[in-house]
Design an enzyme around this catalytic site. Structure first.
Site, mmCIF file in Angstrom:
data_model
loop_
_atom_site.group_PDB
_atom_site.id
_atom_site.type_symbol
_atom_site.label_atom_id
_atom_site.label_comp_id
_atom_site.label_asym_id
_atom_site.label_seq_id
_atom_site.Cartn_x
_atom_site.Cartn_y
_atom_site.Cartn_z
ATOM 1 N N GLU A 1 -10.389 -5.539 9.259
ATOM 2 C CA GLU A 1 -9.814 -4.247 8.884
ATOM 3 C C GLU A 1 -10.363 -3.879 7.502
ATOM 4 O O GLU A 1 -10.311 -4.688 6.571
ATOM 5 C CB GLU A 1 -8.286 -4.392 8.819
ATOM 6 C CG GLU A 1 -7.572 -3.130 8.414
ATOM 7 C CD GLU A 1 -6.048 -3.343 8.301
ATOM 8 O OE1 GLU A 1 -5.581 -4.481 8.492
ATOM 9 O OE2 GLU A 1 -5.350 -2.365 8.017
ATOM 10 N N GLY B 1 2.740 -6.221 6.945
ATOM 11 C CA GLY B 1 1.603 -6.839 6.251
ATOM 12 C C GLY B 1 0.483 -7.117 7.232
ATOM 13 O O GLY B 1 0.450 -6.562 8.330
ATOM 14 N N ASN C 1 0.798 -1.231 0.000
ATOM 15 C CA ASN C 1 0.000 0.000 0.000
ATOM 16 C C ASN C 1 0.830 1.280 0.000
ATOM 17 O O ASN C 1 0.360 2.310 -0.478
ATOM 18 C CB ASN C 1 -1.007 -0.011 1.156
ATOM 19 C CG ASN C 1 -0.377 -0.223 2.502
ATOM 20 O OD1 ASN C 1 0.626 -0.912 2.615
ATOM 21 N ND2 ASN C 1 -0.936 0.372 3.521
ATOM 22 N N CYS D 1 -2.439 1.589 6.644
ATOM 23 C CA CYS D 1 -2.507 0.769 7.866
ATOM 24 C C CYS D 1 -2.996 1.559 9.067
ATOM 25 O O CYS D 1 -3.659 1.019 9.941
ATOM 26 C CB CYS D 1 -1.142 0.161 8.163
ATOM 27 S SG CYS D 1 0.156 1.391 8.313
ATOM 28 N N GLU E 1 5.223 -5.538 11.625
ATOM 29 C CA GLU E 1 4.418 -4.308 11.513
ATOM 30 C C GLU E 1 3.100 -4.712 10.871
ATOM 31 O O GLU E 1 3.025 -4.867 9.658
ATOM 32 C CB GLU E 1 5.162 -3.279 10.643
ATOM 33 C CG GLU E 1 6.455 -2.769 11.246
ATOM 34 C CD GLU E 1 6.214 -1.748 12.358
ATOM 35 O OE1 GLU E 1 5.160 -1.093 12.359
ATOM 36 O OE2 GLU E 1 7.086 -1.624 13.238
HETATM 37 P P1 NAD Z 1 -0.099 -9.213 3.222
HETATM 38 O O1 NAD Z 1 0.100 -9.701 4.623
HETATM 39 O O2 NAD Z 1 -1.085 -9.910 2.362
HETATM 40 O O3 NAD Z 1 1.296 -9.274 2.407
HETATM 41 C C1 NAD Z 1 2.490 -8.696 2.881
HETATM 42 C C2 NAD Z 1 3.684 -9.393 2.262
HETATM 43 O O4 NAD Z 1 3.657 -10.770 2.625
HETATM 44 C C3 NAD Z 1 3.764 -9.343 0.731
HETATM 45 O O5 NAD Z 1 5.093 -9.067 0.332
HETATM 46 C C4 NAD Z 1 3.366 -10.744 0.308
HETATM 47 O O6 NAD Z 1 3.989 -11.180 -0.882
HETATM 48 C C5 NAD Z 1 3.809 -11.589 1.474
HETATM 49 N N1 NAD Z 1 2.972 -12.789 1.636
HETATM 50 C C6 NAD Z 1 1.673 -12.928 1.302
HETATM 51 N N2 NAD Z 1 1.237 -14.169 1.612
HETATM 52 C C7 NAD Z 1 2.296 -14.814 2.139
HETATM 53 C C8 NAD Z 1 2.487 -16.137 2.646
HETATM 54 N N3 NAD Z 1 1.510 -17.025 2.670
HETATM 55 N N4 NAD Z 1 3.712 -16.447 3.126
HETATM 56 C C9 NAD Z 1 4.709 -15.552 3.130
HETATM 57 N N5 NAD Z 1 4.587 -14.299 2.649
HETATM 58 C C10 NAD Z 1 3.405 -13.930 2.159
HETATM 59 O O7 NAD Z 1 -0.431 -7.663 3.363
HETATM 60 P P2 NAD Z 1 -0.789 -6.609 2.256
HETATM 61 O O8 NAD Z 1 -2.108 -6.928 1.646
HETATM 62 O O9 NAD Z 1 0.373 -6.395 1.350
HETATM 63 O O10 NAD Z 1 -0.916 -5.292 3.175
HETATM 64 C C11 NAD Z 1 -2.054 -5.007 3.914
HETATM 65 C C12 NAD Z 1 -1.864 -5.252 5.387
HETATM 66 O O11 NAD Z 1 -0.644 -4.711 5.832
HETATM 67 C C13 NAD Z 1 -2.934 -4.539 6.211
HETATM 68 O O12 NAD Z 1 -3.345 -5.371 7.258
HETATM 69 C C14 NAD Z 1 -2.220 -3.317 6.739
HETATM 70 O O13 NAD Z 1 -2.800 -2.776 7.894
HETATM 71 C C15 NAD Z 1 -0.848 -3.866 6.971
HETATM 72 N N6 NAD Z 1 0.137 -2.791 6.971
HETATM 73 C C16 NAD Z 1 0.771 -2.491 8.121
HETATM 74 C C17 NAD Z 1 1.682 -1.429 8.160
HETATM 75 C C18 NAD Z 1 2.400 -1.038 9.416
HETATM 76 O O14 NAD Z 1 3.289 -0.191 9.337
HETATM 77 N N7 NAD Z 1 2.067 -1.591 10.562
HETATM 78 C C19 NAD Z 1 1.938 -0.717 6.980
HETATM 79 C C20 NAD Z 1 1.260 -1.080 5.825
HETATM 80 C C21 NAD Z 1 0.380 -2.120 5.819
#
Ligand code: NAD
Length: 456
Positions: free
Chosen positions: A334, A188, A115, A244, A210
């Site tokens: 969320e 994520g 994002n 997030c 995070e």
């Molecule tokens: P996500 O958890 O789907 O993916 C994050 C990363 O994990 C990606 O690089 C993806 O390729 C990898 N991934 C996906 N599935 C996986 C698996 N099974 N095994 C290993 N790796 C895997 O998250 P998203 O959709 O990219 O982002 C949205 C989420 O991230 C929301 O919940 C948001 O609140 C959170 N977020 C948190 C912060 C923070 O600073 N705390 C910042 C941005 C986003």
């Protein structure tokens, strides 16, 4: 040995050579990174525009600008952070000198969310470099053009054995997670966060997670009714709600709900016009899966304003839902999209109790001119970060740690906290080799015990 395994192995050798630990080396790499980011500004802005139509202004405001200030702050403070910190020595151990020294973990893995594709990969990379680590950066495949831009930047800036960008989907992430790293930094959702945590446990690798969750905003009766809707609409609908720390839902006294709703609607119209689909300042949903997911959270019977969707363009209008309840579909996960439930309450304390029952949020916002009610909310609830009378802006304060608690994350970063996230602190005690009194050695006599009690 796969290509990724070979790169990790090369990074281990490079780290062991000690090159990455030198202060001058770290500073040079940070300066190089800064100048490359400035060369890539145009590519960053256009790639994220292709991915989800994010306006260039916002890419600078919420990503590139923050990277510059993080690098500048790190360069100004790095010498101090890397210096030995002398601490006191307890009486029983005198004579001696004690100090603490930061050392890099080694080879680090940074997995980013889509994002804020540059910020969430390069910001932790700044900390990893500052602390003296090597890094493998895995951007999210969901924002594909942005992932390519991150890879182009890294490839043209660093040799593979120092920093490498591994592009690809979750299978690449899983291949990486099966290897031994010295530090894993993940951004994520909580579901993938658990997968990462389990994989790290196999090698007892330290993690920073995070994560996300539902961040509430309390709008109290003494809020400034002119500026509050403005700040809420900005924080919620920037990046089409795919932030997030966006306010996920609003809690307002039922008496004040009409004026809040009116204020939100007016503000949306003011900045995005009567038809936000035509607004150049409003982003799209990143892919069809998220479009489907967010669309399903809109209960048509509760749409106060917005509610229009266009699957072909992955457009969801800035939408306000009223009156939201804890049972609604939009309150079960969320939202991560431009849908804002407004929940009326009649009793302030019960509203706090309801939030308390739920997973600890990443962010919490309170709109109030006063101190008492704000203090009550902030004292009673646990959260990653809170702001009175604004949204999101804590992210830009390098002096505040950014991170969640409980379901919203483990550990934190930004500024010195980012350096710490990628560092191990060694404890060192230097004692002389002089002849040693016999007090701690057997035989354990009464006088030794008396003396020991005094010293301790
Ligand atoms: P996500 O958890 O789907 O993916 C994050 C990363 O994990 C990606 O690089 C993806 O390729 C990898 N991934 C996906 N599935 C996986 C698996 N099974 N095994 C290993 N790796 C895997 O998250 P998203 O959709 O990219 O982002 C949205 C989420 O991230 C929301 O919940 C948001 O609140 C959170 N977020 C948190 C912060 C923070 O600073 N705390 C910042 C941005 C986003």
């Amino acid at each position: 040995m796969s290509e990724l395994q070979k790169i990790i192995s090369d990074q281990q050798i490079y780290f062991q050579s000690g090159t990455t630990k030198g202060l001058t080396f770290r500073k040079e790499q940070l300066k190089k990174l800064k100048s490359q980011i400035s060369r890539f500004e145009e590519q960053f802005c256009s790639s994220v525009y292709e991915d989800f139509k994010k306006p260039h202004f916002e890419t600078f405001e919420t990503e590139i600008g923050l990277l510059y200030s993080e690098i500048d702050f790190t360069l100004r403070n790095l010498e101090q952070w890397t210096s030995k910190r002398t601490v006191e020595t307890n009486l029983a151990n005198l004579p001696a000198r004690s100090y603490i020294q930061a050392e890099p973990f080694g080879v680090s893995l940074i997995i980013g969310a889509w994002n804020y594709p540059f910020l969430l990969t390069l910001h932790p990379l700044i900390s990893a470099i500052a602390a003296g680590n090597t890094a493998i950066v895995k951007p999210s495949e969901v924002a594909i053009k942005s992932s390519e831009a991150v890879s182009d930047l890294i490839q043209s800036t660093f040799p593979k054995e120092y920093v490498f960008c591994a592009q690809g989907d979750h299978s690449v992430a899983q291949e990486l997670l099966a290897q031994r790293f010295d530090k894993i930094f993940f951004t994520g959702g909580p579901a993938v966060g658990k997968i990462v945590y389990k994989a790290a446990a196999e090698h007892l690798t330290p993690v920073t997670l995070e994560l996300g969750g539902k961040s509430p905003a309390f709008i109290l009766p003494d809020a400034n009714w002119k500026t509050t809707p403005k700040k809420l609409v900005w924080g919620k609908f920037i990046n089409a709600g795919q932030t997030c720390v966006a306010p996920d839902y609003l809690l307002v006294h039922e008496r004040d709900a009409p004026k809040l709703l009116e204020g939100l609607k007016m503000q949306i119209e003011k900045i995005h016009g009567p038809n936000p689909a035509e607004s150049e300042a409003f982003s799209r949903i990143v892919n069809d899966r998220h479009f489907e997911r967010v669309s399903k959270l809109i209960d048509k019977s509760k749409v106060y304003c917005g509610g229009q969707i266009d699957a072909e363009k992955r457009y969801i209008a800035p939408t306000v839902l009223y009156p939201a309840t804890w049972e609604d579909a939009c309150m079960q996960e969320e939202i991560f999209g431009p849908v804002l439930p407004v929940m009326p309450y009649s009793d302030f304390d019960s509203a706090i109790d309801e939030v308390k029952k739920r997973p600890k949020p990443l962010a919490l916002y309170v709109f109030s001119k006063g101190r008492k009610a704000r203090k009550k909310i902030m004292d009673q609830l646990s959260f990653g970060a809170a702001i009175q009378n604004d949204t999101l802006v804590h992210f830009a304060n390098v002096h505040l740690p950014l991170g969640g608690v409980g379901d919203s994350g483990i550990g934190n970063y930004h500024g010195k906290y980012g350096f710490d996230a990628f560092s191990h602190y060694k404890s060192v005690m230097l004692r002389p080799s002089w002849p040693e009194p016999n007090i701690k050695y057997p035989p354990y006599t009464n006088w030794k015990q008396r003396l020991l009690r005094k010293l301790i």
